[in-house]
Write a protein that holds these residues in place. Structure first.
Motif, mmCIF file in Angstrom:
data_model
loop_
_atom_site.group_PDB
_atom_site.id
_atom_site.type_symbol
_atom_site.label_atom_id
_atom_site.label_comp_id
_atom_site.label_asym_id
_atom_site.label_seq_id
_atom_site.Cartn_x
_atom_site.Cartn_y
_atom_site.Cartn_z
ATOM 1 N N LYS A 25 16.151 -59.744 -42.248
ATOM 2 C CA LYS A 25 14.707 -59.901 -42.367
ATOM 3 C C LYS A 25 14.300 -61.159 -43.131
ATOM 4 O O LYS A 25 13.121 -61.485 -43.176
ATOM 5 C CB LYS A 25 14.102 -58.674 -43.034
ATOM 6 C CG LYS A 25 14.275 -57.428 -42.204
ATOM 7 C CD LYS A 25 13.643 -56.236 -42.839
ATOM 8 C CE LYS A 25 13.905 -55.028 -41.954
ATOM 9 N NZ LYS A 25 12.981 -53.967 -42.178
ATOM 10 N N THR A 26 15.257 -61.841 -43.758
ATOM 11 C CA THR A 26 14.922 -63.047 -44.507
ATOM 12 C C THR A 26 14.865 -64.254 -43.574
ATOM 13 O O THR A 26 15.364 -64.215 -42.452
ATOM 14 C CB THR A 26 15.945 -63.311 -45.624
ATOM 15 O OG1 THR A 26 17.222 -63.532 -45.036
ATOM 16 C CG2 THR A 26 15.993 -62.165 -46.606
ATOM 17 N N LYS A 27 14.270 -65.312 -44.060
ATOM 18 C CA LYS A 27 14.118 -66.513 -43.257
ATOM 19 C C LYS A 27 15.444 -67.267 -43.111
ATOM 20 O O LYS A 27 15.744 -67.814 -42.065
ATOM 21 C CB LYS A 27 13.081 -67.413 -43.923
ATOM 22 C CG LYS A 27 12.345 -68.308 -42.984
ATOM 23 C CD LYS A 27 11.304 -69.087 -43.729
ATOM 24 C CE LYS A 27 9.948 -68.751 -43.184
ATOM 25 N NZ LYS A 27 8.904 -69.621 -43.694
ATOM 26 N N PRO A 29 19.156 -66.250 -43.744
ATOM 27 C CA PRO A 29 20.088 -65.195 -44.163
ATOM 28 C C PRO A 29 21.396 -65.722 -44.745
ATOM 29 O O PRO A 29 21.911 -65.164 -45.708
ATOM 30 C CB PRO A 29 20.337 -64.405 -42.884
ATOM 31 C CG PRO A 29 19.946 -65.297 -41.781
ATOM 32 C CD PRO A 29 18.906 -66.214 -42.323
ATOM 33 N N THR A 32 20.732 -67.129 -48.259
ATOM 34 C CA THR A 32 20.445 -66.025 -49.168
ATOM 35 C C THR A 32 21.721 -65.279 -49.533
ATOM 36 O O THR A 32 21.952 -64.950 -50.702
ATOM 37 C CB THR A 32 19.433 -65.059 -48.538
ATOM 38 O OG1 THR A 32 18.260 -65.787 -48.179
ATOM 39 C CG2 THR A 32 19.069 -63.947 -49.486
#
Length: 88
Positions: A25-27, A29, A32
């Motif tokens: 769901k992160t921009k 991944p 992150t």
């Protein structure tokens, strides 16, 4: 012994799936995940470097490595809490 290993593997797979679902769901991944793994390794190193002052250490094995890299700093904190509760 086989039951404990199977349970540990099952929990590891479940936590890895949960982390991957959150990373999806992160921009960015991969960035992150790399950041969280680096922060986890830094927290693990800091815990062991400060062991002389605190008296609490975490041994390096497959479980602690997995938790440190996959869950990051919150995983290290959870391991510390469990370790301190076991010592008391």
């Amino acid at each position: 012994m086989i039951f404990v290993q199977t349970l540990a593997l099952f929990l590891a797979v479940i936590s890895l799936i949960a982390v991957l679902a959150v990373l999806k769901k992160t921009k960015h991944p991969f960035r992150t995940a790399a950041t969280q793994a680096t922060l986890g390794l830094g927290a693990f190193a800091a815990v062991n470097l400060l062991a002389g002052y605190t008296g609490v250490t975490l041994s390096l094995n497959y479980f602690t490595s997995f938790v440190t890299v996959v869950l990051g700093a919150p995983g290290v904190i959870c391991m510390l809490v469990v370790r301190v509760l076991m010592l008391a």
